[in-house]
Scaffold this active site. Sequence first.
Site, mmCIF file in Angstrom:
data_model
loop_
_atom_site.group_PDB
_atom_site.id
_atom_site.type_symbol
_atom_site.label_atom_id
_atom_site.label_comp_id
_atom_site.label_asym_id
_atom_site.label_seq_id
_atom_site.Cartn_x
_atom_site.Cartn_y
_atom_site.Cartn_z
ATOM 1 C CE LYS A 112 -55.983 34.636 -83.988
ATOM 2 N NZ LYS A 112 -55.385 33.421 -83.530
ATOM 3 C CE LYS A 192 -58.713 34.463 -76.645
ATOM 4 N NZ LYS A 192 -58.476 33.206 -77.364
ATOM 5 C CE LYS A 195 -50.589 30.321 -76.126
ATOM 6 N NZ LYS A 195 -51.757 30.019 -76.959
HETATM 7 N N1 AQP Z 1 -58.733 34.052 -72.145
HETATM 8 C C1 AQP Z 1 -59.072 32.775 -72.105
HETATM 9 N N2 AQP Z 1 -60.004 32.358 -71.229
HETATM 10 C C2 AQP Z 1 -60.363 31.039 -71.159
HETATM 11 N N3 AQP Z 1 -59.810 30.091 -71.952
HETATM 12 C C3 AQP Z 1 -58.867 30.462 -72.835
HETATM 13 N N4 AQP Z 1 -58.139 29.788 -73.756
HETATM 14 C C4 AQP Z 1 -57.319 30.649 -74.401
HETATM 15 N N5 AQP Z 1 -57.487 31.899 -73.944
HETATM 16 C C5 AQP Z 1 -58.452 31.818 -72.971
HETATM 17 C C6 AQP Z 1 -58.237 28.346 -73.971
HETATM 18 O O1 AQP Z 1 -56.920 27.828 -73.878
HETATM 19 C C7 AQP Z 1 -56.813 26.696 -74.744
HETATM 20 C C8 AQP Z 1 -55.572 26.818 -75.590
HETATM 21 O O2 AQP Z 1 -55.702 27.922 -76.455
HETATM 22 P P1 AQP Z 1 -54.680 28.155 -77.667
HETATM 23 O O3 AQP Z 1 -53.457 28.761 -77.171
HETATM 24 O O4 AQP Z 1 -54.494 26.920 -78.424
HETATM 25 O O5 AQP Z 1 -55.404 29.148 -78.593
HETATM 26 P P2 AQP Z 1 -56.133 30.459 -78.262
HETATM 27 O O6 AQP Z 1 -57.523 30.180 -77.798
HETATM 28 O O7 AQP Z 1 -56.110 31.255 -79.483
HETATM 29 O O8 AQP Z 1 -55.260 31.105 -77.077
HETATM 30 P P3 AQP Z 1 -54.575 32.479 -77.136
HETATM 31 O O9 AQP Z 1 -53.820 32.736 -75.905
HETATM 32 O O10 AQP Z 1 -55.621 33.491 -77.479
HETATM 33 O O11 AQP Z 1 -53.521 32.294 -78.311
HETATM 34 P P4 AQP Z 1 -53.227 33.134 -79.610
HETATM 35 O O12 AQP Z 1 -52.984 34.521 -79.160
HETATM 36 O O13 AQP Z 1 -52.022 32.467 -80.168
HETATM 37 O O14 AQP Z 1 -54.430 33.028 -80.511
HETATM 38 C C9 AQP Z 1 -58.093 26.658 -75.585
HETATM 39 O O15 AQP Z 1 -58.940 25.664 -75.061
HETATM 40 C C10 AQP Z 1 -58.688 28.013 -75.384
HETATM 41 O O16 AQP Z 1 -60.089 27.981 -75.474
#
Ligand code: AQP
Length: 330
Positions: A112, A192, A195
């Site tokens: 990031k 991956k 969001k």
């Molecule tokens: N692609 C994924 N596959 C499996 N698990 C996932 N998680 C997120 N993406 C995947 C799991 O979801 C939980 C919540 O995640 P988060 O939103 O707090 O943060 P993140 O991992 O950073 O999710 P995003 O969607 O990728 O968000 P942004 O884009 O905001 O950074 C966690 O347990 C995560 O492992």
Amino acid sequence: MTRIFSGIQPSGELHIGNYLGAIRNWITLQQQHTGSLFCVVDYHAITGNYDTDLLRQRRWDMARSLLASGIDPSKAALFMQSDVPEHTELSWIFTTNQPIGDLERQTQFKDKAGTMESIPAGLLMYPVLQAADILLYRADRVPVGEDQVQHLELSRDIARRWNARFGEGFFPEPQPLLTPTRRIMGLDGKAKMSKSLGNTIGLLESDDDIWQKLRPAATDPQRVRKSDPGNPDVCNIFQLHKAFSPEATVAEVDTNCRTAAWGCIDCKKVLHTHMVAELTPIRTRAQLLADEPSRVLDALADGARTARTIAQETMREVKQRMGLDPLKVS
Ligand code: AQP
């Protein structure tokens, strides 16, 4: 007693990566471990630039989506991180004992920060706050997706370092609980599902919107024509079948892909049917909660009360061990 804690950022809509990697596990675990805690980690969602109205809306939507997914407030506490100020209090305490180098080595930070001109200190400190989120409840099991495993390793280091200085054995060393679908890829099959990358399928999307996203989604790149036999092991759609379809269907997909009996569109139609079967009841519950918002607010208020009781007790003991307890006339 095993204590379960996990959190999710309200940085966008709940998507099937979050659901399959973490939330589906939360729903199972709340049945097995009374007193589990699940948190909308809104302080984590303010580390970069953001729109305040949008954040307010997303905090609300995330809480509603989690309840609609099956978090049951009579079994588990669901709450907003910012309603429990002890999270940031413990985070500061850990920060004072944390070498910066370990934080700079975190993959998510490097990924990031690499795209930013000015890096907010909060981005670097994110895993310290995350450690505080977990350890505040002295949780020992954390259901997360694979991307969070490195952060949890750091949480264990933080617990170990604090225990060595102030109270051996006080904080447990939290272990991840992974699902079989620990890493869901985005619809391009390259990164991956996330969001912030906009490659998601939202949990509350309509049947038609889901189909519009599935139809062009990446499959086995070697399969150019319908008559080419495919390799399900390298196909993201097959991974989603494993998450949503019954075992017999998964076996059928495997055979029909390898023999080219089905084209990718046939395979996606079957996946769509099974996805819709699982997601429709969630969407229906989300609509009911939108019509009755007080149920969401009540659940969050109850959850925050439960969380604060535990958090205050932990902080009382932490402060006592660190010489920060209330002064008394000796
Ligand atoms: N692609 C994924 N596959 C499996 N698990 C996932 N998680 C997120 N993406 C995947 C799991 O979801 C939980 C919540 O995640 P988060 O939103 O707090 O943060 P993140 O991992 O950073 O999710 P995003 O969607 O990728 O968000 P942004 O884009 O905001 O950074 C966690 O347990 C995560 O492992």
